[in-house]
Design a protein around this motif. Structure first.
Motif, PDB file in Angstrom:
ATOM      1  N   ARG A  10      -8.632   2.508  -3.677  1.00 38.31           N
ATOM      2  CA  ARG A  10      -7.878   1.810  -2.517  1.00 38.31           C
ATOM      3  C   ARG A  10      -7.291   0.499  -2.495  1.00 38.31           C
ATOM      4  NH1 ARG A  10     -12.606   1.686  -0.372  1.00 38.31           N
ATOM      5  NH2 ARG A  10     -13.165  -0.020   1.121  1.00 38.31           N
ATOM      6  N   GLY A  11      -7.972  -0.134  -3.880  1.00 36.31           N
ATOM      7  CA  GLY A  11      -7.681  -1.652  -4.116  1.00 36.31           C
ATOM      8  C   GLY A  11      -6.380  -2.021  -4.528  1.00 36.31           C
ATOM      9  N   PRO A  12      -7.390  -1.581  -6.184  1.00 41.12           N
ATOM     10  CA  PRO A  12      -5.955  -1.417  -7.222  1.00 41.12           C
ATOM     11  C   PRO A  12      -5.107  -0.208  -6.956  1.00 41.12           C
ATOM     12  CG  PRO A  12      -8.479  -1.342  -8.163  1.00 41.12           C
ATOM     13  CD  PRO A  12      -8.434  -1.766  -6.474  1.00 41.12           C
ATOM     14  N   CYS A  13      -5.319   0.877  -6.184  1.00 43.34           N
ATOM     15  CA  CYS A  13      -4.140   1.848  -6.672  1.00 43.34           C
ATOM     16  C   CYS A  13      -2.874   1.323  -5.908  1.00 43.34           C
ATOM     17  CB  CYS A  13      -4.651   3.004  -6.306  1.00 43.34           C
ATOM     18  SG  CYS A  13      -4.036   4.081  -6.012  1.00 43.34           S
ATOM     19  N   LYS A  14      -1.952   1.817  -6.915  1.00 43.18           N
ATOM     20  CA  LYS A  14      -0.294   1.009  -6.633  1.00 43.18           C
ATOM     21  C   LYS A  14      -0.119   2.251  -6.196  1.00 43.18           C
ATOM     22  CE  LYS A  14       0.225  -1.428 -10.502  1.00 43.18           C
ATOM     23  NZ  LYS A  14       1.310  -1.720 -11.392  1.00 43.18           N
ATOM     24  N   THR A  15      -0.170   3.385  -5.356  1.00 42.92           N
ATOM     25  CA  THR A  15      -0.189   4.509  -4.731  1.00 42.92           C
ATOM     26  C   THR A  15      -1.496   4.883  -3.842  1.00 42.92           C
ATOM     27  OG1 THR A  15      -0.568   6.339  -6.158  1.00 42.92           O
ATOM     28  CG2 THR A  15       1.506   5.509  -6.964  1.00 42.92           C
ATOM     29  N   ALA A  16      -1.539   3.976  -2.953  1.00 46.23           N
ATOM     30  CA  ALA A  16      -2.558   4.319  -2.146  1.00 46.23           C
ATOM     31  C   ALA A  16      -1.853   4.613  -0.295  1.00 46.23           C
ATOM     32  CB  ALA A  16      -3.417   3.516  -2.136  1.00 46.23           C
ATOM     33  N   ASP A  17      -0.681   4.010  -0.552  1.00 40.61           N
ATOM     34  CA  ASP A  17       0.194   4.162   0.571  1.00 40.61           C
ATOM     35  C   ASP A  17       1.269   5.701   0.157  1.00 40.61           C
ATOM     36  OD1 ASP A  17      -1.510   2.092   1.602  1.00 40.61           O
ATOM     37  OD2 ASP A  17      -0.598   0.622   1.084  1.00 40.61           O
ATOM     38  N   ASP A  18       1.605   5.932  -1.243  1.00 41.51           N
ATOM     39  CA  ASP A  18       1.927   7.151  -0.774  1.00 41.51           C
ATOM     40  C   ASP A  18       1.067   7.991  -0.650  1.00 41.51           C
ATOM     41  OD1 ASP A  18       3.518   8.659  -1.492  1.00 41.51           O
ATOM     42  OD2 ASP A  18       4.522   8.307  -3.425  1.00 41.51           O
ATOM     43  N   PRO A  19       1.794   8.865   0.565  1.00 43.51           N
ATOM     44  CA  PRO A  19       0.799  10.614   1.010  1.00 43.51           C
ATOM     45  C   PRO A  19       1.435  11.855   0.412  1.00 43.51           C
ATOM     46  CG  PRO A  19       3.237  10.218   2.669  1.00 43.51           C
ATOM     47  CD  PRO A  19       2.933   8.696   1.304  1.00 43.51           C
ATOM     48  N   ALA A  20       2.281  11.598  -0.684  1.00 43.42           N
ATOM     49  CA  ALA A  20       2.415  12.729  -1.911  1.00 43.42           C
ATOM     50  C   ALA A  20       1.740  11.958  -2.788  1.00 43.42           C
ATOM     51  CB  ALA A  20       3.826  12.760  -2.620  1.00 43.42           C
ATOM     52  N   VAL A  21       0.882  11.596  -2.941  1.00 44.41           N
ATOM     53  CA  VAL A  21       0.429  11.086  -4.812  1.00 44.41           C
ATOM     54  C   VAL A  21      -1.603  10.847  -4.067  1.00 44.41           C
ATOM     55  CG1 VAL A  21      -0.565   9.105  -6.611  1.00 44.41           C
ATOM     56  CG2 VAL A  21       2.863   9.966  -5.194  1.00 44.41           C
ATOM     57  N   CYS A  22      -1.556  10.387  -3.317  1.00 45.15           N
ATOM     58  CA  CYS A  22      -3.272   9.711  -2.281  1.00 45.15           C
ATOM     59  C   CYS A  22      -3.470  10.864  -1.793  1.00 45.15           C
ATOM     60  CB  CYS A  22      -2.966   8.393  -2.068  1.00 45.15           C
ATOM     61  SG  CYS A  22      -4.243   7.905  -1.577  1.00 45.15           S
ATOM     62  N   THR A  23      -3.809  11.836  -2.435  1.00 43.01           N
ATOM     63  CA  THR A  23      -4.602  13.119  -1.804  1.00 43.01           C
ATOM     64  C   THR A  23      -5.506  13.403  -2.495  1.00 43.01           C
ATOM     65  OG1 THR A  23      -3.465  14.888  -3.426  1.00 43.01           O
ATOM     66  CG2 THR A  23      -1.989  14.076  -1.443  1.00 43.01           C
ATOM     67  N   ARG A  24      -6.717  14.667  -2.047  1.00 41.74           N
ATOM     68  CA  ARG A  24      -8.209  14.209  -2.605  1.00 41.74           C
ATOM     69  C   ARG A  24      -7.980  15.434  -3.990  1.00 41.74           C
ATOM     70  NH1 ARG A  24     -13.166  15.075   0.531  1.00 41.74           N
ATOM     71  NH2 ARG A  24     -12.433  13.509   2.350  1.00 41.74           N
ATOM     72  N   LEU A  25      -6.379  16.101  -4.168  1.00 44.94           N
ATOM     73  CA  LEU A  25      -6.296  16.467  -5.292  1.00 44.94           C
ATOM     74  C   LEU A  25      -5.655  15.274  -6.585  1.00 44.94           C
ATOM     75  CD1 LEU A  25      -3.474  19.821  -4.505  1.00 44.94           C
ATOM     76  CD2 LEU A  25      -6.403  19.245  -4.740  1.00 44.94           C
ATOM     77  N   CYS A  26      -6.172  14.020  -6.154  1.00 46.18           N
ATOM     78  CA  CYS A  26      -5.766  13.403  -7.484  1.00 46.18           C
ATOM     79  C   CYS A  26      -6.872  12.927  -8.094  1.00 46.18           C
ATOM     80  CB  CYS A  26      -5.568  11.722  -6.575  1.00 46.18           C
ATOM     81  SG  CYS A  26      -5.756  10.510  -7.814  1.00 46.18           S
ATOM     82  N   PRO A  27      -7.040  13.175  -8.923  1.00 49.09           N
ATOM     83  CA  PRO A  27      -7.414  13.088 -10.397  1.00 49.09           C
ATOM     84  C   PRO A  27      -8.302  12.094 -10.571  1.00 49.09           C
ATOM     85  CG  PRO A  27      -5.999  12.517 -11.472  1.00 49.09           C
ATOM     86  CD  PRO A  27      -5.042  12.934  -9.835  1.00 49.09           C
ATOM     87  N   HIS A  28      -7.977  11.150  -9.849  1.00 50.13           N
ATOM     88  CA  HIS A  28      -9.074   9.628 -10.121  1.00 50.13           C
ATOM     89  C   HIS A  28      -9.694   9.417  -9.028  1.00 50.13           C
ATOM     90  CE1 HIS A  28      -6.409   8.360 -13.579  1.00 50.13           C
ATOM     91  NE2 HIS A  28      -5.300   8.357 -12.236  1.00 50.13           N
ATOM     92  N   PHE A  29      -9.557   9.880  -7.875  1.00 49.91           N
ATOM     93  CA  PHE A  29      -9.871  10.347  -6.791  1.00 49.91           C
ATOM     94  C   PHE A  29     -11.247  11.214  -7.208  1.00 49.91           C
ATOM     95  CE2 PHE A  29     -11.802  12.505  -2.612  1.00 49.91           C
ATOM     96  CZ  PHE A  29     -11.991  11.650  -2.441  1.00 49.91           C
ATOM     97  N   ILE A  30     -10.611  13.144  -7.774  1.00 51.91           N
ATOM     98  CA  ILE A  30     -12.321  13.630  -7.924  1.00 51.91           C
ATOM     99  C   ILE A  30     -12.719  13.180  -8.686  1.00 51.91           C
ATOM    100  CG2 ILE A  30     -12.111  15.846  -9.276  1.00 51.91           C
ATOM    101  CD1 ILE A  30      -9.660  16.441  -7.576  1.00 51.91           C
ATOM    102  N   ALA A  31     -12.707  11.911 -10.279  1.00 54.18           N
ATOM    103  CA  ALA A  31     -13.035  11.630 -10.968  1.00 54.18           C
ATOM    104  C   ALA A  31     -14.262  10.369 -10.349  1.00 54.18           C
ATOM    105  CB  ALA A  31     -12.317  10.532 -12.698  1.00 54.18           C
ATOM    106  N   LEU A  32     -14.295   9.957  -9.681  1.00 59.72           N
ATOM    107  CA  LEU A  32     -15.529   9.544  -8.955  1.00 59.72           C
ATOM    108  C   LEU A  32     -16.346   9.637  -7.250  1.00 59.72           C
ATOM    109  CD1 LEU A  32     -12.011   5.744  -8.861  1.00 59.72           C
ATOM    110  CD2 LEU A  32     -14.719   5.991 -10.168  1.00 59.72           C
ATOM    111  N   HIS A  33     -15.037  10.905  -7.001  1.00 57.97           N
ATOM    112  CA  HIS A  33     -15.787  11.422  -5.590  1.00 57.97           C
ATOM    113  C   HIS A  33     -16.288  12.153  -5.414  1.00 57.97           C
ATOM    114  CE1 HIS A  33     -15.306   7.371  -3.850  1.00 57.97           C
ATOM    115  NE2 HIS A  33     -14.262   7.134  -3.676  1.00 57.97           N
TER     116      HIS A  33
END
Length: 256
Positions: A10-33
């Motif tokens: 959430r800190g370094p991510c540039k789209t952390a506040d974009d509800p269209a991008v920051c979802t549980r389908l985000c590949p980076h979220f899946i890779a980490l969590h």
């Protein structure tokens, strides 16, 4: 609503506040969590659930331990060194987080450092067109690991208890010896058998020999480690290891 509150990026991510991008389908979220939010590289790191979202930047301990975090901030700034493979490269050193009193924020800080290393490894690998390691970081809870040891080393332990405990214990031993970055939490074990101490020695010896960085937490002053280990191994822990003192009384119940 975005998914940023549950993602360590959430800190370094540039789209952390974009509800269209920051979802549980985000590949980076899946890779980490993981798709469930409870797996991925964070789960592979074995960091306790209470600490899986904390980073050095947002750790609640920062306010109560400013001098310790001055050292920690300088330390995490060296994490880019993990990508320098030249023989002359400066290596990432180790840290020894110490306080006489429990509950001063050592474990929270160690977990925050581990998460910060994981973030640096993940982002840095992608920037260099490399596949991030599945487990660049591992958190070894000394008390939990000793409990596993005791579970299969007591007399007349049933097989259905002893066998899984033994498997988990030796799996953690193997990972801790080889993982690029290790947190060894609460290593000041005075009431341990020679066999358990020997396995702990094997981890530390392997890491020092292979120049692998380790963050230790302990209530034992580093000068007294020879009373816990033998003098030779105590000297190896002190080698290339900066001591970070934590002051004050217990602040448990203040986790973030």
């Amino acid at each position: 609503m975005t998914n940023s509150s549950s993602c360590i990026l959430r800190g370094p991510c540039k789209t952390a506040d974009d509800p269209a991008v920051c979802t549980r389908l985000c590949p980076h979220f899946i890779a980490l969590h993981g798709a469930s939010g409870t797996g991925g590289r964070v789960a592979a790191a074995n960091i306790p659930a209470d600490y899986r979202r904390v980073t050095v930047a947002d750790s609640i301990v920062r306010e109560s331990q400013p001098e310790a975090y001055r050292i920690v901030d300088a330390y995490v700034a060296t994490f880019e060194r993990q990508f320098d493979e030249s023989p002359e490269a400066d290596r990432i050193k180790s840290l020894y987080l110490y306080s006489h009193e429990p509950g001063t924020g050592k474990t929270t800080t160690a977990a925050a450092i581990a998460n910060t290393y994981l973030i640096a490894h993940y982002i840095g690998s992608l920037q260099r067109n490399r596949r991030p390691l599945e487990r660049p970081v591992y958190f070894l809870d000394g008390n939990e690991w000793q409990t596993l040891f005791n579970a299969f080393n007591r007399p007349r332990v049933p097989n259905h208890i002893a066998e899984p405990a033994s498997a988990a214990y030796y799996r953690a031993l193997a990972i801790a010896q080889e993982v690029p970055f290790l947190v060894a939490d609460d290593i000041g074990v005075r009431d341990a058998t020679d066999a358990f101490r020997g396995d702990l020695h094997a981890i530390i010896n392997a890491r020092v020999t292979n120049r692998l960085p380790t963050v230790y937490t302990s209530n034992v002053p580093i000068e007294e480690l020879a009373q816990v280990f033998d003098a030779r191994l105590a000297d190896r822990v002190r080698d290339q290891c900066a001591v970070v003192p934590f002051t004050g009384e217990s602040k448990r119940g203040m986790r973030k």
